[in-house]
Design an enzyme around this catalytic site. Structure first.
Site: not given
Length: 300
Positions: A118, A120, A122, A137, A146-150, A152, A213
Site C-alpha cells: 500500500e 498512502d 491520507e 505511508n 499482526g506485524k504492521i510496519i508503517g 509514515e 481510534s
C-alpha cells in the site's frame, strides 16, 4: 585577504545558504510540473464505486463523497497498475473533522489480504484552529497480519487545504515512489531492496471513513457526528502508466525532465524545502521504533 578573495568567499557563503533560506512565504519552483504532462479524465473513465454508493455523487470530472453515522464511501480504479502517475485534486472540509480520514492511495489488499502492499496519501482530520496533517505511508507485504510496519512521514501544508482544490499525486516506478503536492515533491521513497519496496500490481483508491481510534492526536479526539456529514471533494483525475496487463515493453512514466525519472536539482531543493519547513514526523527519526524492521532508515 584581497578584496577579490573576500568577495568570492561571501559569494560562496550565499550559495551555501540559499537552499535553506526559503521561508514559509517563499514557495520554491520545482522547475518541472508532472501534472501538466497527463490529461484529465472523467471519473467513470478510470474509476468505479467500491462502497457506500449512496454517499457518492459524480458530476462529470468531479466527485463528492461523504461520511455520516451510517457509512462512508470509497472508489477504486477499474484496472490495476504496475507503475504510473496517479493524481487528483482534493478539497477538504473545514471545521471539526477529528477522527475522519480522507484518502487517495494505491493498494492490492483485496488480492493479498493480510499480506498486501500500500502507498498512502491520507488527510488526518483535525479540530478547529489546528491544521490538517497530510500523512504519507508505504506498506510492503504484510500490513494487517499482526506485524504492521508503517513508514509514515507527516506534513502540515503551506496553504489551507479547505479553501481550494489542490493537486496530490503519487508517482510509482520500479525504482522509486515520489509524493507530490501541487507538483512539489514532498517525499521520495527509493527501492533499496525487493524486501522493502512494493513490486506487485496495485489499484488506485480513494475514500472517506471513520478512524477515530488513531487519526487525530493518536485517538484523543474522535469523530463527532454532530458535525456530519463529513465531505471530501475530488476533481482533476489523472491516471497514466503501465497497467498490470500492459506489455513488458511498457516504459514507466517519469517524474522529472529526465527519462530516468531522477528528480532534477530544482525538484530536489523544493523537496528539501517542504521537508525542512513542513514535515512534522519522520518514521526514520522516531527513536522509539525498532528500525531493524525498516532497514532503509540506516541510510536516512
Amino acid at each position: 585577504m584581497t578584496d577579490q578573495v573576500f568577495l568570492r568567499s561571501i559569494f560562496l557563503i550565499i550559495l551555501m545558504i540559499l537552499p535553506s533560506a526559503s521561508s514559509t512565504s517563499g514557495l520554491p519552483s520545482p522547475g518541472y510540473y508532472p501534472s501538466s504532462k497527463f490529461r484529465t479524465i472523467d471519473f467513470y473513465h478510470g474509476y468505479r464505486n467500491l462502497w457506500g454508493p449512496q454517499h457518492q455523487r459524480v458530476d462529470q470530472k468531479s466527485l463528492t463523497i461523504w461520511l455520516d453515522s451510517n457509512t462512508g464511501s470509497g472508489f477504486k480504479s477499474i484496472q490495476p497498475f504496475r507503475s504510473g502517475y496517479f493524481s487528483t485534486a482534493i478539497k477538504l472540509q473545514p471545521g471539526y473533522t477529528a477522527g475522519v480520514i480522507t484518502s487517495f492511495y494505491l493498494s492490492n489488499s483485496e488480492v493479498h489480504p493480510g499480506h498486501h502492499d500500500e502507498v498512502d496519501i491520507e488527510f488526518l482530520g483535525t479540530t478547529p484552529g489546528k491544521p490538517y496533517t497530510l500523512q504519507t505511508n508505504v506498506y510492503i507485504r504484510g500490513s494487517g497480519d499482526g506485524k504492521i510496519i508503517g513508514r509514515e512521514m507527516k506534513f502540515h501544508l503551506w496553504f489551507d487545504p479547505t479553501a481550494n482544490f489542490h493537486n496530490y499525486a503519487i508517482l510509482w516506478s520500479p525504482k522509486e515512489i515520489i509524493f507530490f503536492v501541487d507538483d512539489i515533491p514532498i517525499r521520495s521513497y527509493r527501492k533499496k531492496s525487493a524486501y522493502t519496496f512494493p513490486l506487485r500490481p496495485m489499484w488506485v483508491y480513494g475514500s472517506i471513513w471513520d478512524a477515530s481510534s488513531w487519526a487525530t492526536e493518536d485517538g484523543k479526539y474522535k469523530a463527532n457526528y454532530q458535525y456530519q456529514p463529513f465531505v471530501g471533494r475530488y476533481s482533476n483525475f489523472k491516471l497514466s502508466g503501465c497497467s498490470a496487463y500492459a506489455r513488458t515493453s511498457c516504459r514507466p512514466v517519469s517524474a522529472s525532465p529526465y527519462r530516468s525519472g531522477v528528480l532534477s536539482r530544482k525538484q530536489f531543493w523544493a523537496m528539501r524545502w517542504a521537508q525542512r519547513y513542513y514535515m512534522v514526523y519522520n518514521y526514520c527519526k522516531d527513536y522509539k521504533r525498532d528500525h531493524s524492521l525498516t532497514p532503509e532508515c540506516r541510510r536516512a
